[in-house]
Design a protein around this motif. Structure first.
Motif, PDB file in Angstrom:
ATOM      1  N   ILE A 107       8.126   3.151 -11.863  1.00 39.91           N
ATOM      2  CA  ILE A 107       8.321   2.290 -10.696  1.00 39.91           C
ATOM      3  C   ILE A 107       8.596   3.124  -9.444  1.00 39.91           C
ATOM      4  CG2 ILE A 107       9.837   0.527  -9.701  1.00 39.91           C
ATOM      5  CD1 ILE A 107      10.212  -0.505 -12.605  1.00 39.91           C
ATOM      6  N   THR A 108       9.366   4.196  -9.595  1.00 37.61           N
ATOM      7  CA  THR A 108       9.651   5.075  -8.460  1.00 37.61           C
ATOM      8  C   THR A 108       8.386   5.757  -7.956  1.00 37.61           C
ATOM      9  OG1 THR A 108      11.898   5.486  -9.278  1.00 37.61           O
ATOM     10  CG2 THR A 108      11.010   7.047  -7.673  1.00 37.61           C
ATOM     11  N   LEU A 109       7.539   6.216  -8.872  1.00 40.68           N
ATOM     12  CA  LEU A 109       6.298   6.872  -8.468  1.00 40.68           C
ATOM     13  C   LEU A 109       5.390   5.927  -7.704  1.00 40.68           C
ATOM     14  CD1 LEU A 109       5.471   8.978 -11.667  1.00 40.68           C
ATOM     15  CD2 LEU A 109       6.138   9.848  -9.419  1.00 40.68           C
ATOM     16  N   ASN A 110       5.317   4.684  -8.153  1.00 37.84           N
ATOM     17  CA  ASN A 110       4.486   3.711  -7.433  1.00 37.84           C
ATOM     18  C   ASN A 110       5.052   3.416  -6.056  1.00 37.84           C
ATOM     19  OD1 ASN A 110       2.165   2.394  -9.148  1.00 37.84           O
ATOM     20  ND2 ASN A 110       3.827   2.783 -10.568  1.00 37.84           N
ATOM     21  N   PHE A 111       6.380   3.383  -5.939  1.00 40.28           N
ATOM     22  CA  PHE A 111       6.995   3.170  -4.634  1.00 40.28           C
ATOM     23  C   PHE A 111       6.713   4.359  -3.710  1.00 40.28           C
ATOM     24  CE2 PHE A 111      10.719   3.422  -1.769  1.00 40.28           C
ATOM     25  CZ  PHE A 111      10.549   2.211  -1.111  1.00 40.28           C
ATOM     26  N   LEU A 112       6.796   5.588  -4.250  1.00 45.42           N
ATOM     27  CA  LEU A 112       6.488   6.770  -3.448  1.00 45.42           C
ATOM     28  C   LEU A 112       5.018   6.794  -3.034  1.00 45.42           C
ATOM     29  CD1 LEU A 112       8.524   9.536  -5.332  1.00 45.42           C
ATOM     30  CD2 LEU A 112       9.080   8.430  -3.150  1.00 45.42           C
ATOM     31  N   ALA A 113       4.157   6.294  -3.924  1.00 48.58           N
ATOM     32  CA  ALA A 113       2.737   6.205  -3.557  1.00 48.58           C
ATOM     33  C   ALA A 113       2.539   5.283  -2.365  1.00 48.58           C
ATOM     34  CB  ALA A 113       1.922   5.715  -4.747  1.00 48.58           C
ATOM     35  N   ASP A 114       3.301   4.186  -2.330  1.00 44.13           N
ATOM     36  CA  ASP A 114       3.230   3.281  -1.183  1.00 44.13           C
ATOM     37  C   ASP A 114       3.659   3.984   0.100  1.00 44.13           C
ATOM     38  OD1 ASP A 114       2.321   1.185  -2.712  1.00 44.13           O
ATOM     39  OD2 ASP A 114       4.322   0.416  -3.129  1.00 44.13           O
ATOM     40  N   LEU A 115       4.674   4.847  -0.008  1.00 43.18           N
ATOM     41  CA  LEU A 115       5.109   5.601   1.170  1.00 43.18           C
ATOM     42  C   LEU A 115       4.033   6.579   1.631  1.00 43.18           C
ATOM     43  CD1 LEU A 115       8.840   6.440   0.289  1.00 43.18           C
ATOM     44  CD2 LEU A 115       7.993   4.653   1.809  1.00 43.18           C
ATOM     45  N   LEU A 116       3.366   7.216   0.662  1.00 40.63           N
ATOM     46  CA  LEU A 116       2.312   8.165   1.024  1.00 40.63           C
ATOM     47  C   LEU A 116       1.129   7.462   1.685  1.00 40.63           C
ATOM     48  CD1 LEU A 116       2.255  10.616  -2.030  1.00 40.63           C
ATOM     49  CD2 LEU A 116       2.997  11.095   0.311  1.00 40.63           C
ATOM     50  N   TYR A 117       0.885   6.211   1.294  1.00 41.05           N
ATOM     51  CA  TYR A 117      -0.188   5.454   1.947  1.00 41.05           C
ATOM     52  C   TYR A 117       0.008   5.431   3.460  1.00 41.05           C
ATOM     53  CZ  TYR A 117      -1.411   3.423  -2.633  1.00 41.05           C
ATOM     54  OH  TYR A 117      -1.785   3.221  -3.913  1.00 41.05           O
ATOM     55  N   THR A 118       1.260   5.247   3.873  1.00 45.23           N
ATOM     56  CA  THR A 118       1.537   5.128   5.312  1.00 45.23           C
ATOM     57  C   THR A 118       1.295   6.443   6.039  1.00 45.23           C
ATOM     58  OG1 THR A 118       3.886   5.673   5.051  1.00 45.23           O
ATOM     59  CG2 THR A 118       3.265   3.361   4.816  1.00 45.23           C
ATOM     60  N   VAL A 119       1.362   7.560   5.298  1.00 47.98           N
ATOM     61  CA  VAL A 119       1.106   8.870   5.911  1.00 47.98           C
ATOM     62  C   VAL A 119      -0.386   9.132   6.006  1.00 47.98           C
ATOM     63  CG1 VAL A 119       1.437  11.364   5.662  1.00 47.98           C
ATOM     64  CG2 VAL A 119       3.302   9.778   5.101  1.00 47.98           C
ATOM     65  N   VAL A 120      -1.111   8.816   4.912  1.00 48.60           N
ATOM     66  CA  VAL A 120      -2.546   9.097   4.854  1.00 48.60           C
ATOM     67  C   VAL A 120      -3.342   8.114   5.698  1.00 48.60           C
ATOM     68  CG1 VAL A 120      -4.538   9.254   3.319  1.00 48.60           C
ATOM     69  CG2 VAL A 120      -2.322  10.159   2.597  1.00 48.60           C
ATOM     70  N   ASP A 121      -2.950   6.838   5.637  1.00 53.79           N
ATOM     71  CA  ASP A 121      -3.697   5.792   6.346  1.00 53.79           C
ATOM     72  C   ASP A 121      -2.793   5.145   7.393  1.00 53.79           C
ATOM     73  OD1 ASP A 121      -5.281   3.770   7.235  1.00 53.79           O
ATOM     74  OD2 ASP A 121      -5.852   3.035   5.254  1.00 53.79           O
ATOM     75  N   PRO A 122      -2.910   5.527   8.665  1.00 54.60           N
ATOM     76  CA  PRO A 122      -2.048   4.966   9.718  1.00 54.60           C
ATOM     77  C   PRO A 122      -2.169   3.454   9.870  1.00 54.60           C
ATOM     78  CG  PRO A 122      -3.238   6.910  10.506  1.00 54.60           C
ATOM     79  CD  PRO A 122      -3.847   6.530   9.185  1.00 54.60           C
ATOM     80  N   ARG A 123      -3.253   2.857   9.375  1.00 54.95           N
ATOM     81  CA  ARG A 123      -3.414   1.411   9.506  1.00 54.95           C
ATOM     82  C   ARG A 123      -2.311   0.644   8.789  1.00 54.95           C
ATOM     83  NH1 ARG A 123      -9.355   0.869   7.243  1.00 54.95           N
ATOM     84  NH2 ARG A 123      -8.431   2.424   5.857  1.00 54.95           N
ATOM     85  N   ILE A 124      -1.764   1.247   7.727  1.00 55.85           N
ATOM     86  CA  ILE A 124      -0.707   0.582   6.965  1.00 55.85           C
ATOM     87  C   ILE A 124       0.548   0.431   7.807  1.00 55.85           C
ATOM     88  CG2 ILE A 124       0.719   0.727   4.892  1.00 55.85           C
ATOM     89  CD1 ILE A 124      -1.525   2.282   3.595  1.00 55.85           C
ATOM     90  N   ARG A 125       0.799   1.414   8.672  1.00 61.10           N
ATOM     91  CA  ARG A 125       1.991   1.336   9.523  1.00 61.10           C
ATOM     92  C   ARG A 125       1.876   0.164  10.503  1.00 61.10           C
ATOM     93  NH1 ARG A 125       1.581   7.145   9.366  1.00 61.10           N
ATOM     94  NH2 ARG A 125       0.459   7.219  11.346  1.00 61.10           N
ATOM     95  N   LEU A 126       0.660  -0.250  10.779  1.00 55.73           N
ATOM     96  CA  LEU A 126       0.454  -1.330  11.711  1.00 55.73           C
ATOM     97  C   LEU A 126       0.353  -2.688  11.021  1.00 55.73           C
ATOM     98  CD1 LEU A 126      -2.176   0.376  14.057  1.00 55.73           C
ATOM     99  CD2 LEU A 126       0.290   0.181  14.401  1.00 55.73           C
ATOM    100  N   THR A 127      -0.339  -2.714   9.885  1.00 55.98           N
ATOM    101  CA  THR A 127      -0.581  -3.990   9.201  1.00 55.98           C
ATOM    102  C   THR A 127       0.415  -4.270   8.088  1.00 55.98           C
ATOM    103  OG1 THR A 127      -2.079  -2.975   7.585  1.00 55.98           O
ATOM    104  CG2 THR A 127      -3.045  -3.732   9.660  1.00 55.98           C
ATOM    105  N   GLY A 128       1.039  -3.214   7.536  1.00 48.62           N
ATOM    106  CA  GLY A 128       1.988  -3.397   6.456  1.00 48.62           C
ATOM    107  C   GLY A 128       1.353  -3.611   5.098  1.00 48.62           C
ATOM    108  N   THR A 129       0.039  -3.406   4.988  1.00 49.04           N
ATOM    109  CA  THR A 129      -0.643  -3.546   3.699  1.00 49.04           C
ATOM    110  C   THR A 129      -1.631  -2.411   3.540  1.00 49.04           C
ATOM    111  OG1 THR A 129      -2.329  -4.959   4.715  1.00 49.04           O
ATOM    112  CG2 THR A 129      -0.468  -6.047   3.643  1.00 49.04           C
ATOM    113  N   PRO A 130      -1.842  -1.923   2.307  1.00 48.85           N
ATOM    114  CA  PRO A 130      -2.817  -0.865   2.085  1.00 48.85           C
ATOM    115  C   PRO A 130      -4.215  -1.343   2.387  1.00 48.85           C
ATOM    116  CG  PRO A 130      -1.353  -1.121   0.196  1.00 48.85           C
ATOM    117  CD  PRO A 130      -1.135  -2.299   1.078  1.00 48.85           C
ATOM    118  N   GLY A 131      -5.053  -0.431   2.876  1.00 49.58           N
ATOM    119  CA  GLY A 131      -6.446  -0.788   3.099  1.00 49.58           C
ATOM    120  C   GLY A 131      -6.961  -0.340   4.434  1.00 49.58           C
TER     121      GLY A 131
END
Length: 309
Positions: free
Chosen positions: A285-309
């Motif tokens: 569960i921790t690894l999946n949560f950290l993956a969500d954090l990394l999404y925001t670093v790799v894909d700036p759109r997540i910081r704006l929309t709050g969802t991966p993609g």
């Protein structure tokens, strides 16, 4: 983004609580361990005394609440079999499993991702078909079978590597490869799909039209934009590696948590088994949560929309 991360955190807390509840009651359904801990000549009074000493005479709901209270205070109880704190046992075995998992992840990622990129860039060529054949073979081979096969060939027949047990770096090679092969195939397939998806986009065509070299195209554009699926699969594959360690550690007599799990299940050592499962769930569960954090670093759109993609 804050709302997105808070939602994911709350989901993680609920998931951990659900796993704690499930493992507690499932373990109790497997039977009473008292009979395995007393000698064959034990009387009913001896058995009842053992049950009282383990706290198994109390109502199940009381045992459950006591279990939760202990978890909140980082007290995971004592082993029924060895009569020592569970965390002492796990602390002695955990480094071996971490070492094995790190080795398997290195095999999986350092081979799988370049393979995926190569097969995507060389699609339609004989080289790509050959590499995909290798990936398919690795994906089709059961972990226990590849482990036994390597043990027989490199450990027994050729004598190049120690066939079992822990020790130096040579002991780590075969278990790491056996554990990492399946994940290597998964990394290769995901990386290939992600790169092929990026190659079909307009910015790649524009870069090629400007004469950008293939090497620079991969380094500056493809790797970053295709990395989100790889990050996502990394969190899941580490969890799969931890689960697969049970088989590999048993085959190679590797003294980690996987082998300890089998031994504890056989001996019905409830406290050790439930702590290992909880540790695995927490890591997953921790690894999946950290993956969500990394999404925001790799894909700036997540910081704006709050969802991966």
């Amino acid at each position: 983004m804050a709302a997105y991360l808070l939602r994911r955190f709350l989901q993680a807390v609920v998931a951990i609580f659900g796993v704690m509840t499930l493992i507690f009651f499932v373990q109790r359904l497997t039977g009473d361990p008292t009979y395995l801990l007393v000698p064959e000549t034990a009387t009913k009074a001896d058995i009842e005394a053992m049950r009282v000493s383990l706290g198994l005479d109390r109502p199940l709901i009381v045992q459950y609440l006591s279990f939760l209270w202990g978890i909140l205070h980082l007290d995971f109880g004592r082993s029924y079999v060895q009569n020592v704190p569970v965390m002492t046992i796990i602390a002695a075995r955990l480094p071996y499993t971490l070492e094995l998992t790190a080795g398997a992840l290195a095999v999986a990622a350092l081979i799988g991702v370049p393979l995926g990129i190569a097969t995507a860039m060389w699609r339609g060529r004989s080289q790509a078909r050959g590499l995909m054949g290798f990936v398919l073979a690795a994906q089709s081979m059961p972990t226990f079978w590849s482990g036994i096969l390597m043990m027989m060939v490199f450990g027994v027949w050729l004598g190049w590597l120690p066939p079992s047990g822990a020790g130096g770096w040579k002991n780590l090679i075969m278990p790491s490869v056996a554990l990492g092969l399946l994940s290597m195939a998964t990394f290769a397939r995901v990386a290939r799909t992600a790169v092929l998806d990026e190659l079909s986009k307009d910015y790649i065509r524009s870069a090629r039209a400007r004469g950008v070299s293939t090497g620079r195209l991969v380094r500056r554009h493809l790797l970053r934009n295709a990395s989100i699926p790889v990050i996502s699969i990394s969190a899941m594959e580490i969890s799969q590696l931890l689960a697969g360690a049970v088989i590999v550690e048993t085959v190679f007599a590797w003294p980690g948590l996987g082998l300890l799990t089998i031994q504890s299940i056989t001996g019905r050592d409830f406290m050790v088994v439930q702590t290992i499962v909880l540790l695995g769930a927490f890591v997953t569960i921790t690894l999946n949560f950290l993956a969500d954090l990394l999404y925001t670093v790799v894909d700036p759109r997540i910081r704006l929309t709050g969802t991966p993609g």
